[in-house]
Design a protein around this motif. Structure first.
Motif, PDB file in Angstrom:
ATOM      1  N   PHE A  62      36.880  17.612 -44.639  1.00  0.00           N
ATOM      2  CA  PHE A  62      35.498  18.064 -44.795  1.00  0.00           C
ATOM      3  C   PHE A  62      34.592  16.922 -45.244  1.00  0.00           C
ATOM      4  CE2 PHE A  62      37.271  22.514 -45.686  1.00  0.00           C
ATOM      5  CZ  PHE A  62      37.050  22.918 -44.376  1.00  0.00           C
ATOM      6  N   SER A  65      33.467  14.866 -42.422  1.00  0.00           N
ATOM      7  CA  SER A  65      32.778  15.587 -41.355  1.00  0.00           C
ATOM      8  C   SER A  65      31.301  15.741 -41.713  1.00  0.00           C
ATOM      9  CB  SER A  65      33.419  16.965 -41.160  1.00  0.00           C
ATOM     10  OG  SER A  65      33.079  17.819 -42.239  1.00  0.00           O
ATOM     11  N   ILE A  67      29.859  18.737 -42.036  1.00  0.00           N
ATOM     12  CA  ILE A  67      29.603  20.065 -42.584  1.00  0.00           C
ATOM     13  C   ILE A  67      29.010  19.942 -43.984  1.00  0.00           C
ATOM     14  CG2 ILE A  67      31.956  20.316 -43.513  1.00  0.00           C
ATOM     15  CD1 ILE A  67      31.730  23.320 -42.899  1.00  0.00           C
ATOM     16  N   LYS A  68      27.955  20.693 -44.244  1.00  0.00           N
ATOM     17  CA  LYS A  68      27.322  20.670 -45.550  1.00  0.00           C
ATOM     18  C   LYS A  68      28.161  21.451 -46.556  1.00  0.00           C
ATOM     19  CE  LYS A  68      22.679  20.444 -43.534  1.00  0.00           C
ATOM     20  NZ  LYS A  68      21.366  21.127 -43.415  1.00  0.00           N
ATOM     21  N   SER A  71      27.812  25.080 -46.439  1.00  0.00           N
ATOM     22  CA  SER A  71      28.368  25.758 -45.272  1.00  0.00           C
ATOM     23  C   SER A  71      29.882  25.901 -45.343  1.00  0.00           C
ATOM     24  CB  SER A  71      27.996  25.006 -43.986  1.00  0.00           C
ATOM     25  OG  SER A  71      26.598  24.987 -43.794  1.00  0.00           O
ATOM     26  N   GLN A  72      30.491  25.354 -46.375  1.00  0.00           N
ATOM     27  CA  GLN A  72      31.943  25.401 -46.460  1.00  0.00           C
ATOM     28  C   GLN A  72      32.463  26.783 -46.855  1.00  0.00           C
ATOM     29  OE1 GLN A  72      33.572  22.109 -48.713  1.00  0.00           O
ATOM     30  NE2 GLN A  72      32.337  20.614 -47.611  1.00  0.00           N
ATOM     31  N   MET A  77      31.416  28.068 -39.493  1.00  0.00           N
ATOM     32  CA  MET A  77      31.182  26.626 -39.577  1.00  0.00           C
ATOM     33  C   MET A  77      32.471  25.883 -39.929  1.00  0.00           C
ATOM     34  SD  MET A  77      28.145  26.361 -38.630  1.00  0.00           S
ATOM     35  CE  MET A  77      28.031  24.581 -38.900  1.00  0.00           C
ATOM     36  N   VAL A  78      33.289  26.489 -40.775  1.00  0.00           N
ATOM     37  CA  VAL A  78      34.565  25.873 -41.136  1.00  0.00           C
ATOM     38  C   VAL A  78      35.473  25.786 -39.912  1.00  0.00           C
ATOM     39  CG1 VAL A  78      36.698  26.234 -42.441  1.00  0.00           C
ATOM     40  CG2 VAL A  78      34.488  26.439 -43.581  1.00  0.00           C
ATOM     41  N   THR A  81      34.324  23.062 -37.631  1.00  0.00           N
ATOM     42  CA  THR A  81      34.658  21.750 -38.191  1.00  0.00           C
ATOM     43  C   THR A  81      36.132  21.434 -37.967  1.00  0.00           C
ATOM     44  OG1 THR A  81      32.928  21.953 -39.874  1.00  0.00           O
ATOM     45  CG2 THR A  81      34.704  20.376 -40.303  1.00  0.00           C
TER      46      THR A  81
END
Length: 225
Positions: A62, A65, A67-68, A71-72, A77-78, A81
């Motif tokens: 993560f 990546s 991804i914010k 957003s995790q 979104m996960v 990713t």
């Protein structure tokens, strides 16, 4: 360090049935179907999602990546990713990207890495990725990518089963289109009606771009069928 997983009742992916929870989250050994149409066979795969190295490897993925942090906690979104980062390719002509987890190879030349057929589980892959601070591990093929995705998802609390696609069509003429539908008031309709929740497909070796990056899913299994 404290890890908060997708295991609480309000999560979109919460699985209430304890039998299913045991099968798709807690089971750490399974089989992956490998081989061509007509002669595919099951290979044992050790997911090992409870090993101490797995969640730190996930967090490293993560961190490397786009991804914010906010957003995790979003399983969509996960999943996107994971689809992007388990494979070590980017959208620029499939050039190597050092912070993806696995580098794919199919030509039989594996002298500078491990032959895909030699892997029996995800742990050595994720341990090497973690120990090298995110350098891609050589080498993987489809079932190896799928096994790594299964481990990461189960470790995060995302119910997961590995499904092998033996025969499929591929859009070689770039003829696919993206369609938008509107009602009589010109309000855009959702791309899928109600009833297409449940199991979603995520590809660990995506072959098409999505928003400029090679990744695939989540996509409704019911809609695909």
């Amino acid at each position: 360090m404290i890890f908060i997983l997708f295991m609480i009742q309000d999560d979109l992916v919460y699985m209430e049935n304890e039998q299913l929870l045991g099968e798709y989250v807690q089971t750490d050994v399974g089989k992956i179907l490998v081989g061509p149409n007509g002669s595919a066979r099951g290979r044992e795969w050790i997911f090992g999602q409870f090993d101490a190295s797995v969640l730190p490897a996930c967090m490293l993925m993560f961190d490397k990546s786009d991804i914010k942090a906010t957003s995790q906690g979003d399983p969509v979104m996960v999943a996107r990713t994971i689809s992007k980062k388990v494979n070590a390719y980017n959208a620029n002509g499939y050039k190597e990207e050092l912070n993806g987890i696995l580098f794919g190879r199919w030509d039989g030349d594996y002298v500078d890495g491990v032959a895909p057929s030699a892997w029996t589980g995800s742990l050595p892959i994720l341990e090497q990725y973690l120990d090298t601070n995110g350098e891609c591990v050589k080498y993987g093929q489809c079932w190896v990518f799928a096994g790594a995705v299964g481990t990461i998802c189960r470790a995060l609390g995302l119910p997961t089963r590995v499904v092998t696609n033996i025969v499929s069509a591929h859009d070689t003429n770039v003829s696919l289109s993206i369609n938008h539908y509107y009602d009589e008031n010109m309000q855009e309709l959702p791309d899928l009606p109600k009833g297409y929740g449940g199991w979603q497909a995520v590809d660990g070796t995506p072959q098409e771009e999505s928003n400029g990056v090679y990744r695939c899913g989540p996509a409704s299994v019911e809609a695909i069928k």
